[in-house]
Design a protein around this motif. Sequence first.
Motif, PDB file in Angstrom:
ATOM      1  N   ARG A  78       0.857  -1.182   0.000  1.00  0.00           N
ATOM      2  CA  ARG A  78       0.000   0.000   0.000  1.00  0.00           C
ATOM      3  C   ARG A  78       0.890   1.228   0.000  1.00  0.00           C
ATOM      4  NH1 ARG A  78      -5.117  -0.717   4.129  1.00  0.00           N
ATOM      5  NH2 ARG A  78      -5.693  -2.858   3.563  1.00  0.00           N
ATOM      6  N   SER A  80       0.581   5.543   0.431  1.00  0.00           N
ATOM      7  CA  SER A  80      -0.370   6.553   0.915  1.00  0.00           C
ATOM      8  C   SER A  80       0.246   7.946   0.846  1.00  0.00           C
ATOM      9  CB  SER A  80      -0.787   6.244   2.359  1.00  0.00           C
ATOM     10  OG  SER A  80      -1.295   4.931   2.476  1.00  0.00           O
ATOM     11  N   GLU A  96      -4.897   6.527  -0.998  1.00  0.00           N
ATOM     12  CA  GLU A  96      -4.253   5.270  -0.624  1.00  0.00           C
ATOM     13  C   GLU A  96      -4.444   4.316  -1.791  1.00  0.00           C
ATOM     14  OE1 GLU A  96      -3.939   2.106   3.076  1.00  0.00           O
ATOM     15  OE2 GLU A  96      -5.632   3.493   2.974  1.00  0.00           O
TER      16      GLU A  96
END
Length: 263
Positions: A78, A80, A96
């Motif tokens: 991930r 962000s 995100e």
Amino acid sequence: MASPNAHPLAVAARCVADGRPVALATVIAADGSTPRQAGAKMVVFPDGTIEGSVGGGRLEHDTIQAALECLQTGQPVRISPRLDDDLGMCCGGGVEVFVEPLVVAAPAFIYGAGHVACAVAPLLQHLNLRVTVVDDRPELLTDARFPGCTLQLENPEDHAAGLGDSPRASVLVMTHDHGRDVRIVTALSTHSQAYIGMLGARRKRDHLARHLDQHPSADATVLTRLHAPIGLDIGARNPAEIAVAIAAQIIATRSWGAAPSVG
């Protein structure tokens, strides 16, 4: 090639069906002013080309880089970023992005098409590995002996020399020629593999060590990660038992990073 209007999910599904590795990036959260909203998707191919978009600019560039790393490691990530602070974009919002590799089966290369190779290939397939068998003997390299495998009719030394870095690959060196096995491992020594093992007794490993010393371009540290004799020490004697020992060692290495056996 995908059509210009193809949805990224349709492109990804087609690639998975064809066995082609791709990464799928999805915007899973967006707040403030952002170029794309949650649900936006982008497919990233191993050469860095894309289908779809997560927003363009540096956001897209960094997502592509994360996707390419995913394709190497096989692990999702991930990212962000704040679009103003992190990427120099004027939107001012935050996103995100979840990036996942869609074809996660790692490769396995078997150098040599002998009895142990025949026994171990189906076990590796059951471990969700994409198996390629490399040999220059066409009478042994057949679909009947290696069903479901990719068969590469080529000098194994030449193939090994061109393999390059394969950080997710399991490499099994087991040709009919001990000298050839040593040369194959030497060719592989300067590149990364998830697992590398060589069939044979302890004295073959000693011969490899001497051979590496004679070749300055080789990397002798391969001995610290080489499993030789190959397979867990379970008293295996016949090809079927050796195959089980090899498969178990690959599982252990994949799960715990098990140290190489030195006989």
